[in-house]
Write a protein that holds these residues in place. Structure first.
Motif, mmCIF file in Angstrom:
data_model
loop_
_atom_site.group_PDB
_atom_site.id
_atom_site.type_symbol
_atom_site.label_atom_id
_atom_site.label_comp_id
_atom_site.label_asym_id
_atom_site.label_seq_id
_atom_site.Cartn_x
_atom_site.Cartn_y
_atom_site.Cartn_z
ATOM 1 N N ASP A 107 0.823 -1.206 0.000
ATOM 2 C CA ASP A 107 0.000 0.000 0.000
ATOM 3 C C ASP A 107 0.860 1.260 0.000
ATOM 4 O O ASP A 107 0.517 2.248 -0.662
ATOM 5 N N LEU A 133 2.511 1.545 -3.630
ATOM 6 C CA LEU A 133 1.522 1.854 -4.670
ATOM 7 C C LEU A 133 0.886 3.226 -4.489
ATOM 8 O O LEU A 133 0.275 3.750 -5.420
ATOM 9 N N SER A 134 1.015 3.808 -3.306
ATOM 10 C CA SER A 134 0.461 5.146 -3.098
ATOM 11 C C SER A 134 1.361 6.233 -3.672
ATOM 12 O O SER A 134 0.967 7.400 -3.733
ATOM 13 N N CYS A 135 2.592 5.865 -4.069
ATOM 14 C CA CYS A 135 3.521 6.831 -4.667
ATOM 15 C C CYS A 135 3.333 6.861 -6.189
ATOM 16 O O CYS A 135 3.179 5.814 -6.815
ATOM 17 N N LYS A 136 3.367 8.040 -6.761
ATOM 18 C CA LYS A 136 3.162 8.207 -8.196
ATOM 19 C C LYS A 136 4.305 9.010 -8.805
ATOM 20 O O LYS A 136 4.858 9.916 -8.177
ATOM 21 N N ASN A 137 4.630 8.658 -10.071
ATOM 22 C CA ASN A 137 5.568 9.435 -10.877
ATOM 23 C C ASN A 137 6.900 9.653 -10.159
ATOM 24 O O ASN A 137 7.533 8.705 -9.720
ATOM 25 N N THR A 138 7.318 10.910 -9.993
ATOM 26 C CA THR A 138 8.631 11.208 -9.424
ATOM 27 C C THR A 138 8.719 10.835 -7.939
ATOM 28 O O THR A 138 9.823 10.741 -7.392
ATOM 29 N N GLU A 139 7.566 10.628 -7.292
ATOM 30 C CA GLU A 139 7.599 10.188 -5.882
ATOM 31 C C GLU A 139 8.298 8.840 -5.759
ATOM 32 O O GLU A 139 8.977 8.574 -4.765
ATOM 33 N N LEU A 140 8.137 8.004 -6.778
ATOM 34 C CA LEU A 140 8.786 6.691 -6.746
ATOM 35 C C LEU A 140 10.306 6.817 -6.826
ATOM 36 O O LEU A 140 11.037 6.080 -6.167
#
Length: 305
Positions: free
Chosen positions: A263, A266-273
């Motif tokens: 969780d 998967l809650s991170c998107k784009n540059t957050e990853l």
């Protein structure tokens, strides 16, 4: 004996999933061994050997209790930000002056001190315990060889191991009560934090508190508040998520913590990853994102997700 062999040979088994699982597994093995030894009939032994048998019982109980107090304590685990850290960004990281975050951190530190009870004191201190075993072994041999020694020790040694067990019970029951009350207070504090703090305050708390020790010393109801409840309220930024993942990684990813890892990632998107990977790969030790995904995660289905 079979369970002990299983512990030594089956490295990937459930008993090795976390340090706490290993501790309780060892306690189970040793307690079972001690109980089996204590109930062994000794009616056919002569007087001197009979007393030596009771001395052996006493030593068995003493050793089992020593192992219990050694493994049941939460171990000190290195936080993400540790004193004397050589990583540049950890030395230059500014501390927030937020009063609410500081109060919460101080209170959590008090609770963690209560949960991490030092049991290796007195009779079970490392040096005291080691020094005690030698005279006990000498007494056992003397009881087997000399009738006079066995005659003097007969009644004292019969009750000594019972008194030893009573001592541990009297010592541990209040600690169990204190632990339960402290865990309730931790849950109340975290519930309050989720209601009152914003994401910047949560970030400060998660970055400064020792999450590895919290995961080790508490249970799933506390873990649920730290991860799922905070995530559901939108209070976790990338740094908070990275601190949680690093804490679970150091403690052990098993059971529901597999779902927590999924969780959070998967809650991170784009540059957050990219930022998440950079933080997890900068721990300064062998813990990194690759290890988290391909070694620490136990569930293949969750790894595929």
């Amino acid at each position: 004996a079979c369970f002990a062999v299983l512990y030594l040979l089956f490295e990937g088994g459930p008993c090795h999933w976390t340090r706490l699982a290993e501790a309780w597994y060892l306690i189970f093995v040793l307690s079972t061994t001690a109980v089996a030894f204590l109930v062994v009939p000794n009616k056919n032994l002569d007087g001197r050997t009979h007393v030596a048998f009771y001395v052996a019982r006493f030593m068995a109980v003493l050793i089992v209790m020593k192992i219990y107090v050694s493994v049941i304590n939460p171990r000190h685990m290195k936080p993400f930000y540790a004193h004397g850290d050589n990583r540049t960004f950890t030395r230059t990281r500014p501390h927030s002056d937020d009063k609410l975050a500081q109060r919460v951190l101080q209170q959590l530190e008090v609770y963690m001190t209560k949960l991490s009870i030092k049991r290796e004191v007195g009779l079970f201190h490392r040096q005291v315990f080691s020094i005690l075993l030698l005279p006990l072994l000498y007494t056992q041999m003397a009881a087997m060889n000399y009738f006079e020694v066995a005659w003097v020790l007969f009644h004292p040694i019969r009750v000594a191991w019972v008194l030893l067990m009573t001592y541990l019970v009297i010592q541990e029951v209040p600690r169990i009560v204190i632990r339960r009350n402290t865990l309730n207070k931790v849950k109340e504090l975290l519930t309050y934090v989720l209601e009152q703090c914003d994401h910047s305050e949560m970030r400060e708390i998660y970055m400064r508190v020792n999450l590895e020790s919290i995961f080790q010393a508490t249970r799933y109801e506390v873990h649920e508040l730290l991860v799922e409840s905070a995530l559901g309220k939108g209070l976790l930024d990338v740094w908070s998520k990275a601190m949680l993942l690093n804490g679970m990684q150091k403690y052990g990813v098993n059971g529901r913590r597999n779902e927590y890892v999924r969780d959070l990632i998967l809650s991170c998107k784009n540059t957050e990853l990219t930022e998440l990977k950079s933080i997890l790969d900068s721990t300064g030790d062998y813990n990194c994102l690759f290890k988290l995904i391909y070694n620490d995660l136990r569930s293949t289905a969750i790894r595929d997700e």
